[in-house]
Design an enzyme around this catalytic site. Structure first.
Site, PDB file in Angstrom:
ATOM      1  N   HIS A   1       1.294   0.505 -10.170  1.00  0.00           N
ATOM      2  CA  HIS A   1       0.130  -0.314  -9.584  1.00  0.00           C
ATOM      3  C   HIS A   1      -0.521  -1.300 -10.491  1.00  0.00           C
ATOM      4  O   HIS A   1      -1.365  -1.129 -10.580  1.00  0.00           O
ATOM      5  CB  HIS A   1      -1.360   0.572  -9.415  1.00  0.00           C
TER       6      HIS A   1
ATOM      7  N   ARG B   1       1.297  -1.434   0.126  1.00  0.00           N
ATOM      8  CA  ARG B   1      -0.394   0.305   0.070  1.00  0.00           C
ATOM      9  C   ARG B   1       1.012   0.906  -0.251  1.00  0.00           C
ATOM     10  O   ARG B   1       1.961   1.706   0.391  1.00  0.00           O
ATOM     11  CB  ARG B   1      -0.747  -0.478   1.449  1.00  0.00           C
TER      12      ARG B   1
END
Length: 312
Positions: A272, A224
């Site tokens: 990502h 994250r």
């Protein structure tokens, strides 16, 4: 009984079609084609419009399209008594395994250093150590982290893992709790971050913890974006405490064009992509879970049910 797919367009329609392929007998509706809200018993969610979930009075379960749930729980009106199921799918595990293993090898072979030397047209022979001489530390050894830890240990790396609670993984030295964090970090030459986003993990890699790593350590963040104090990481790279970083997740996504990470010569940015949810396999996981629950099955038999207390 009906299933509502809550996502941004055109992804909403794509997921609806994929789910219908696995369950043509089910009433699967793409938002905003909600129909009678009383008929909705399952919601498949990626980026739901705030407040939409709260309008479904007979909701039995919410099914996240991602391994994380931040995109759902940020809705302050989300029904807290309805179970939320994280995506647990082979394609996610395999994608993350491929990403982390590839970049661990890249840092193990000191490729960022050789790439920098190439830009300077400098020929400098520095032979990397063997895998058995390299220690990899993994912060977050749950479902994904555990698989990756075992793979890297099987490849010959010395692997250590850290989690909030004690784990046992064959071939991996496991550390648990904040009291053991420094001992864990002091031996991690390549640090892989796979922790969830919780209040306890926010900026867990900061100036203090970066200083605990061996000088010249490398960092890979595929967990994250909230896990890293960005200013502290840049300072550690500039001082050579950290030799290089590969970052796939960020506090703001997409990463702003003026963000210093883009231009930093010791940082590799990926958008990502480490563990992308794939339509073909994830849609079947969701349908299988819906059939299990509608057939009288228990949530206890489903992997990935979100624990609000733990934050994952």
């Amino acid at each position: 009984m009906a299933v509502l797919v809550l996502d941004t367009l055109p992804h909403c329609q794509a997921w609806t079609e994929a789910l219908r392929e696995h369950a043509p007998e089910m009433d699967i509706r793409p938002w905003p084609e909600v129909g009678n809200r009383n008929e909705i018993t399952h919601a498949v969610v990626c980026f739901p419009e705030p407040g939409e979930l709260a309008k479904l009075p007979n909701l039995k379960a919410m099914h996240s399209l991602w391994a994380g749930v931040d995109h759902v729980t940020r809705d302050k009106d989300m029904p807290r008594t309805v179970p939320l199921i994280r995506m647990v799918d082979h394609s996610l595990s395999q994608g993350m395994l491929d990403y982390v293993t590839g970049h661990v090898y890249r840092h193990h072979l000191t490729m960022p250093k050789f790439e920098a030397l190439q830009r300077q047209t400098e020929w400098r022979q520095e032979v990397p150590p063997l895998v058995e001489e390299r220690t990899v530390g993994i912060m977050g050894i749950g479902v994904l982290g555990g698989v990756i830890a075992k793979q890297l240990a099987g490849l010959g790396f010395q692997v250590r893992g850290w989690a909030r609670s004690q784990k046992a993984i064959e071939g991996v030295s496991c550390f648990a709790g904040m009291d053991s964090l420094q001992a864990f970090l002091e031996g991690a030459e390549i640090l892989v971050l796979l922790l969830p986003n919780t209040p306890d993990t926010a900026d867990i890699l900061n100036a203090e913890t970066l200083a605990m790593l061996p000088k010249g350590a490398a960092v890979i963040n595929a967990g994250r974006g909230t896990l890293i104090d960005e200013d502290a990481l840049i300072a550690a790279l500039d001082s050579d405490q950290i030799s290089a970083a590969t970052l796939d997740v960020f506090k703001t996504e997409p990463l702003p064009k003026d963000h210093p990470f883009w231009a930093h010569e010791k940082i590799s940015v990926t958008p990502h992509v480490a563990a992308e949810t794939r339509l073909s396999t994830a849609s079947k996981v969701i349908i299988d879970n819906i059939r299990h629950l509608d057939g009288g099955g228990s949530f206890d038999d489903i992997e990935g049910v979100f624990d609000p207390q733990a934050g994952y």
